[in-house]
Scaffold this motif. Structure first.
Motif, PDB file in Angstrom:
ATOM      1  N   SER A  72       0.827  -1.198   0.000  1.00 40.37           N
ATOM      2  CA  SER A  72       0.000   0.000   0.000  1.00 40.37           C
ATOM      3  C   SER A  72       0.867   1.256   0.000  1.00 40.37           C
ATOM      4  O   SER A  72       0.617   2.207  -0.743  1.00 40.37           O
ATOM      5  N   ARG A  73       1.879   1.262   0.817  1.00 38.81           N
ATOM      6  CA  ARG A  73       2.787   2.423   0.859  1.00 38.81           C
ATOM      7  C   ARG A  73       3.550   2.573  -0.447  1.00 38.81           C
ATOM      8  O   ARG A  73       3.813   3.687  -0.898  1.00 38.81           O
ATOM      9  N   GLY A  74       3.899   1.457  -1.056  1.00 35.88           N
ATOM     10  CA  GLY A  74       4.561   1.510  -2.356  1.00 35.88           C
ATOM     11  C   GLY A  74       3.669   2.143  -3.405  1.00 35.88           C
ATOM     12  O   GLY A  74       4.111   2.981  -4.208  1.00 35.88           O
ATOM     13  N   GLU A  75       2.390   1.746  -3.421  1.00 37.29           N
ATOM     14  CA  GLU A  75       1.436   2.347  -4.355  1.00 37.29           C
ATOM     15  C   GLU A  75       1.252   3.831  -4.054  1.00 37.29           C
ATOM     16  O   GLU A  75       1.159   4.654  -4.964  1.00 37.29           O
ATOM     17  N   TRP A  76       1.215   4.164  -2.755  1.00 39.22           N
ATOM     18  CA  TRP A  76       1.085   5.578  -2.394  1.00 39.22           C
ATOM     19  C   TRP A  76       2.282   6.366  -2.914  1.00 39.22           C
ATOM     20  O   TRP A  76       2.126   7.452  -3.469  1.00 39.22           O
ATOM     21  N   GLN A  77       3.489   5.804  -2.760  1.00 34.23           N
ATOM     22  CA  GLN A  77       4.677   6.533  -3.199  1.00 34.23           C
ATOM     23  C   GLN A  77       4.662   6.724  -4.723  1.00 34.23           C
ATOM     24  O   GLN A  77       5.023   7.793  -5.215  1.00 34.23           O
ATOM     25  N   ILE A  78       4.203   5.719  -5.456  1.00 33.79           N
ATOM     26  CA  ILE A  78       4.085   5.875  -6.909  1.00 33.79           C
ATOM     27  C   ILE A  78       3.094   6.992  -7.224  1.00 33.79           C
ATOM     28  O   ILE A  78       3.378   7.873  -8.053  1.00 33.79           O
ATOM     29  N   SER A  79       1.951   6.977  -6.561  1.00 33.64           N
ATOM     30  CA  SER A  79       0.950   8.017  -6.777  1.00 33.64           C
ATOM     31  C   SER A  79       1.518   9.398  -6.461  1.00 33.64           C
ATOM     32  O   SER A  79       1.287  10.366  -7.191  1.00 33.64           O
ATOM     33  N   ARG A  80       2.272   9.474  -5.384  1.00 36.08           N
ATOM     34  CA  ARG A  80       2.880  10.757  -4.988  1.00 36.08           C
ATOM     35  C   ARG A  80       3.873  11.253  -6.038  1.00 36.08           C
ATOM     36  O   ARG A  80       3.900  12.436  -6.369  1.00 36.08           O
ATOM     37  N   VAL A  81       4.686  10.343  -6.565  1.00 33.95           N
ATOM     38  CA  VAL A  81       5.650  10.733  -7.607  1.00 33.95           C
ATOM     39  C   VAL A  81       4.913  11.335  -8.798  1.00 33.95           C
ATOM     40  O   VAL A  81       5.278  12.405  -9.298  1.00 33.95           O
ATOM     41  N   GLU A  88      -3.405  11.160 -14.374  1.00 41.03           N
ATOM     42  CA  GLU A  88      -3.966   9.845 -14.695  1.00 41.03           C
ATOM     43  C   GLU A  88      -3.210   8.713 -13.996  1.00 41.03           C
ATOM     44  O   GLU A  88      -3.825   7.902 -13.289  1.00 41.03           O
ATOM     45  N   PRO A  89      -1.881   8.617 -14.130  1.00 39.85           N
ATOM     46  CA  PRO A  89      -1.202   7.535 -13.416  1.00 39.85           C
ATOM     47  C   PRO A  89      -1.242   7.712 -11.895  1.00 39.85           C
ATOM     48  O   PRO A  89      -1.268   6.729 -11.154  1.00 39.85           O
ATOM     49  N   ALA A  90      -1.291   8.961 -11.428  1.00 41.69           N
ATOM     50  CA  ALA A  90      -1.397   9.189  -9.977  1.00 41.69           C
ATOM     51  C   ALA A  90      -2.696   8.603  -9.451  1.00 41.69           C
ATOM     52  O   ALA A  90      -2.710   7.906  -8.425  1.00 41.69           O
ATOM     53  N   LEU A  91      -3.795   8.842 -10.148  1.00 42.26           N
ATOM     54  CA  LEU A  91      -5.089   8.308  -9.720  1.00 42.26           C
ATOM     55  C   LEU A  91      -5.147   6.789  -9.845  1.00 42.26           C
ATOM     56  O   LEU A  91      -5.721   6.109  -8.993  1.00 42.26           O
ATOM     57  N   PHE A  92      -4.546   6.260 -10.894  1.00 45.74           N
ATOM     58  CA  PHE A  92      -4.519   4.808 -11.063  1.00 45.74           C
ATOM     59  C   PHE A  92      -3.879   4.139  -9.847  1.00 45.74           C
ATOM     60  O   PHE A  92      -4.418   3.197  -9.274  1.00 45.74           O
ATOM     61  N   HIS A  93      -2.712   4.633  -9.430  1.00 41.47           N
ATOM     62  CA  HIS A  93      -2.005   4.024  -8.304  1.00 41.47           C
ATOM     63  C   HIS A  93      -2.664   4.351  -6.970  1.00 41.47           C
ATOM     64  O   HIS A  93      -2.594   3.547  -6.037  1.00 41.47           O
ATOM     65  N   LEU A  94      -3.332   5.476  -6.878  1.00 42.80           N
ATOM     66  CA  LEU A  94      -4.113   5.782  -5.684  1.00 42.80           C
ATOM     67  C   LEU A  94      -5.231   4.754  -5.516  1.00 42.80           C
ATOM     68  O   LEU A  94      -5.472   4.248  -4.418  1.00 42.80           O
ATOM     69  N   LYS A  95      -5.886   4.407  -6.617  1.00 45.28           N
ATOM     70  CA  LYS A  95      -6.937   3.378  -6.569  1.00 45.28           C
ATOM     71  C   LYS A  95      -6.369   2.022  -6.166  1.00 45.28           C
ATOM     72  O   LYS A  95      -7.051   1.238  -5.501  1.00 45.28           O
ATOM     73  N   GLU A  96      -5.147   1.727  -6.550  1.00 48.16           N
ATOM     74  CA  GLU A  96      -4.520   0.457  -6.185  1.00 48.16           C
ATOM     75  C   GLU A  96      -4.383   0.323  -4.664  1.00 48.16           C
ATOM     76  O   GLU A  96      -4.481  -0.771  -4.135  1.00 48.16           O
ATOM     77  N   ILE A  97      -4.170   1.426  -3.978  1.00 51.23           N
ATOM     78  CA  ILE A  97      -4.064   1.396  -2.516  1.00 51.23           C
ATOM     79  C   ILE A  97      -5.331   0.806  -1.920  1.00 51.23           C
ATOM     80  O   ILE A  97      -5.280  -0.011  -1.004  1.00 51.23           O
ATOM     81  N   TRP A  98      -6.475   1.198  -2.442  1.00 52.36           N
ATOM     82  CA  TRP A  98      -7.747   0.757  -1.886  1.00 52.36           C
ATOM     83  C   TRP A  98      -7.950  -0.742  -2.022  1.00 52.36           C
ATOM     84  O   TRP A  98      -8.649  -1.346  -1.222  1.00 52.36           O
ATOM     85  N   LYS A  99      -7.319  -1.368  -3.004  1.00 55.71           N
ATOM     86  CA  LYS A  99      -7.398  -2.823  -3.103  1.00 55.71           C
ATOM     87  C   LYS A  99      -6.824  -3.467  -1.844  1.00 55.71           C
ATOM     88  O   LYS A  99      -7.364  -4.427  -1.327  1.00 55.71           O
ATOM     89  N   PHE A 100      -5.738  -2.914  -1.359  1.00 55.45           N
ATOM     90  CA  PHE A 100      -5.118  -3.460  -0.152  1.00 55.45           C
ATOM     91  C   PHE A 100      -5.949  -3.143   1.082  1.00 55.45           C
ATOM     92  O   PHE A 100      -6.053  -3.954   1.991  1.00 55.45           O
ATOM     93  N   VAL A 101      -6.550  -1.974   1.095  1.00 56.93           N
ATOM     94  CA  VAL A 101      -7.347  -1.576   2.248  1.00 56.93           C
ATOM     95  C   VAL A 101      -8.636  -2.401   2.329  1.00 56.93           C
ATOM     96  O   VAL A 101      -8.982  -2.905   3.387  1.00 56.93           O
ATOM     97  N   PHE A 102      -9.321  -2.559   1.214  1.00 56.77           N
ATOM     98  CA  PHE A 102     -10.606  -3.245   1.231  1.00 56.77           C
ATOM     99  C   PHE A 102     -10.498  -4.763   1.146  1.00 56.77           C
ATOM    100  O   PHE A 102     -11.384  -5.464   1.619  1.00 56.77           O
ATOM    101  N   LEU A 103      -9.449  -5.282   0.540  1.00 50.94           N
ATOM    102  CA  LEU A 103      -9.333  -6.722   0.375  1.00 50.94           C
ATOM    103  C   LEU A 103      -8.544  -7.401   1.491  1.00 50.94           C
ATOM    104  O   LEU A 103      -8.389  -8.606   1.498  1.00 50.94           O
ATOM    105  N   THR A 104      -8.048  -6.618   2.420  1.00 52.89           N
ATOM    106  CA  THR A 104      -7.301  -7.165   3.554  1.00 52.89           C
ATOM    107  C   THR A 104      -7.767  -6.475   4.820  1.00 52.89           C
ATOM    108  O   THR A 104      -8.622  -5.601   4.789  1.00 52.89           O
ATOM    109  N   LYS A 105      -7.183  -6.837   5.928  1.00 53.41           N
ATOM    110  CA  LYS A 105      -7.470  -6.159   7.196  1.00 53.41           C
ATOM    111  C   LYS A 105      -6.647  -4.895   7.332  1.00 53.41           C
ATOM    112  O   LYS A 105      -6.634  -4.261   8.365  1.00 53.41           O
ATOM    113  N   LEU A 106      -5.958  -4.526   6.266  1.00 52.31           N
ATOM    114  CA  LEU A 106      -5.057  -3.384   6.295  1.00 52.31           C
ATOM    115  C   LEU A 106      -5.757  -2.100   6.720  1.00 52.31           C
ATOM    116  O   LEU A 106      -5.192  -1.293   7.431  1.00 52.31           O
ATOM    117  N   GLY A 107      -7.013  -1.919   6.289  1.00 51.56           N
ATOM    118  CA  GLY A 107      -7.740  -0.710   6.669  1.00 51.56           C
ATOM    119  C   GLY A 107      -7.761  -0.520   8.165  1.00 51.56           C
ATOM    120  O   GLY A 107      -7.541   0.567   8.681  1.00 51.56           O
TER     121      GLY A 107
END
Length: 113
Positions: free
Chosen positions: A61-70, A78-97
């Motif tokens: 999740s932090r890796g995806e955030w860092q990509i989005s930040r870059v 467009e790529p920032a939003l794509f990778h921001l959305k990837e973070i939510w996969k980890f949040v919603f599909l795991t107990k990470l949230g």
């Protein structure tokens, strides 16, 4: 098919720490050149790749955030939003949230020491 191990997990972790910090160094440089901007993109994706092998969901999740930040720093929405959305996969599909949003630690780390 058996995959050949090219690097051990601990080697990936050492590599990713160095790459993760390199991205921060590049992001914090207000006088980056175009070549450094491109280097930053390559390094941040490489960092995320290594987190995918050696990290836990919070690292991914932090890796995806860092990509989005870059991409945000580079004004590439467009790529920032794509990778921001990837973070939510980890949040919603795991107990990470629960782990992230209710943790007293910093949500997004500064460079790793």
């Amino acid at each position: 098919m058996v995959q050949k191990v090219l690097m051990e997990k601990d080697e990936h972790k050492k590599m990713v720490i160095s790459l993760f910090n390199k991205v921060w160094d590049l992001m914090e440089n207000p006088d980056r050149t175009e070549d450094e901007n491109l280097e930053m993109i390559h390094v941040v994706h490489t960092s995320r790749y290594h987190w995918g092998i050696a990290g836990q969901p919070v690292n991914l999740s932090r890796g995806e955030w860092q990509i989005s930040r870059v991409y945000t720093v580079l004004n590439r929405a467009e790529p920032a939003l794509f990778h921001l959305k990837e973070i939510w996969k980890f949040v919603f599909l795991t107990k990470l949230g629960t782990l992230i949003w209710h943790s007293p630690m910093k949500l997004w780390p500064a460079p790793i020491k």
